[in-house]
Design an enzyme around this catalytic site. Sequence first.
Site, PDB file in Angstrom:
ATOM      1  N   CYS A 158       0.839  -1.198   0.000  1.00 52.41           N
ATOM      2  CA  CYS A 158       0.000   0.000   0.000  1.00 52.41           C
ATOM      3  C   CYS A 158       0.877   1.252   0.000  1.00 52.41           C
ATOM      4  CB  CYS A 158      -0.931   0.009   1.219  1.00 52.41           C
ATOM      5  SG  CYS A 158      -1.961   1.494   1.298  1.00 52.41           S
TER       6      CYS A 158
ATOM      7  N   CYS B  80      -0.335   4.087   2.362  1.00 50.13           N
ATOM      8  CA  CYS B  80      -0.137   3.864   3.793  1.00 50.13           C
ATOM      9  C   CYS B  80       1.334   3.981   4.186  1.00 50.13           C
ATOM     10  CB  CYS B  80      -0.639   2.478   4.193  1.00 50.13           C
ATOM     11  SG  CYS B  80      -2.351   2.167   3.793  1.00 50.13           S
ATOM     12  N   ASP B  81       2.179   3.274   3.453  1.00 51.48           N
ATOM     13  CA  ASP B  81       3.558   3.104   3.888  1.00 51.48           C
ATOM     14  C   ASP B  81       4.542   4.054   3.214  1.00 51.48           C
ATOM     15  OD1 ASP B  81       2.651   1.048   5.484  1.00 51.48           O
ATOM     16  OD2 ASP B  81       2.997  -0.482   3.958  1.00 51.48           O
TER      17      ASP B  81
END
Length: 518
Positions: A342, A345-346
């Site tokens: 992701c 997200c990361d």
Amino acid sequence: MLEASLKAQLASYLDRISQPVEITATLDDTPASADMRALLKDVADSSRLITVTEVRGGNMRSPSFAINRPGETGGPRFAGLPMGHEFTSLVLALLQVGGYPPKVEQALLEQIRGLDGDFEFEVYVSLTCHNCPDVVQALNLMAVQNPRIRTTMIEGGLFQDEIKERQIMGVPTVFLNGTFFDSGRLSLEEIVAKIDKGGAERDAKKIAAKDPFDVLIVGGGPAGAAAAVYAARKGIRTGVASERFGGQVLDTLGIENFVSVKETEGPKFALALEEHVRHYDVDIMNLQRAKALQADAGLIEVALESGASLKARSVIITTGARWRNINVPGEKEFRNKGVAYCPHCDGPLYKGKRVAVIGGGNSGVEAAIDLAGIVAHVTLVEYDTHLRADEVLQRKLRSLPNVSVILNAQTTAITGDQKVNGLTYKDRAGGEQRRVDLEGVFVQIGLVPNTEWLKGTLELSRHGEIVVDAKGQTSMPGVFAAGDATTVPFKQIIIAAGDGAKAALGAFDHLIRTTAPA
């Protein structure tokens, strides 16, 4: 700190507080502390029941603040500025500490209050992560409900030393009592189940005792939700058994192509799906993974991993799909230690670093574009001789100075020690093995259907998809399927939802025809 419109919105929410709330902030002379001081002033100005006290020193992270009722000390703590996606987590924590009841089933609240033990959670997040708020909000709720549970949200971008020390390469990452607990999206039910050792056995007994359903839906994504709504509206006994309601939508950031909804985010859309289904008399059973399907004395039985089983007169399978793995050495070993799926997200955890994106379709190119604005350099690795993404995305990709593209390349390994340090690939034209030094690898190569448990029971395509007809009927009478797990082309949310509705109507038609009197 907050814009006038956001302050007005915050004040309207905080009008629901019925009990005094005390915020204790640990601050210093850094710019981050100044920002937190300004934010907390705006919060206190939004409600007469909220007071802010500032302290210095001690053993708490700085800047951070805790939210408590007067005379208490174990409430939720935020280390770093809870803005971006985490602003909602802040608002909910204020409401719940202030006496506003959470929208959670009473049985689950009682289970949380009855947990035996002392639990100290730390959850590392990035403010651009759309998965993180679910975990933060679940842990905050638990801390409000049970004085033996404490939790701290830690903004990884601000506390980089801890990120390096604990070798965190993906968010959300949760530690419990100083030890790694889990990473990735976790629901409140999942967290409680992991620490309540007897909970799964109690749930299995309850499920095993249920009467047969008219329609049992296996899976809780858009297809399963639509099937549940359409079945329940027919007035028949309907149940949904799913690992997590919302399915893969929970891992989707932006949704802009669901007709009538101009734009939304995956978790918000998933919540709306569940609320719609709960509006009807539908029995939702979460954290239930199916493992077998068989016909049984005129009924269809679905066996669950928990050991329980459910029976129904018809079944609709909507188990969806999951991210496809590249299945090379190092992928599994370095997951959340440099291997990620992701970018939204990361991505912030790789600021200033070198990363690779594997996959040249739309998701891969979009990921490379997003990451290019954060990291030092992006290497996109594509197996084919050309990129498969839309031309508009390819033009954008080519315009970026810190992106390079390697075509006709087969990834052979992800390397590292404690975390990722490189990627090796084979040049498919010449056969040479080559290496790229980097700190992160984002895998974006499509989806695989969640149908392994059906092999030998239903007819599957060579790609593992459930073969269905125009009504969603599978090769087993009374069993229907819908969504990304099936042979229906074009894996899109709106198509899955329509498919679920169609399968429910097909199942209802089947029930009418098979139970009609002679």
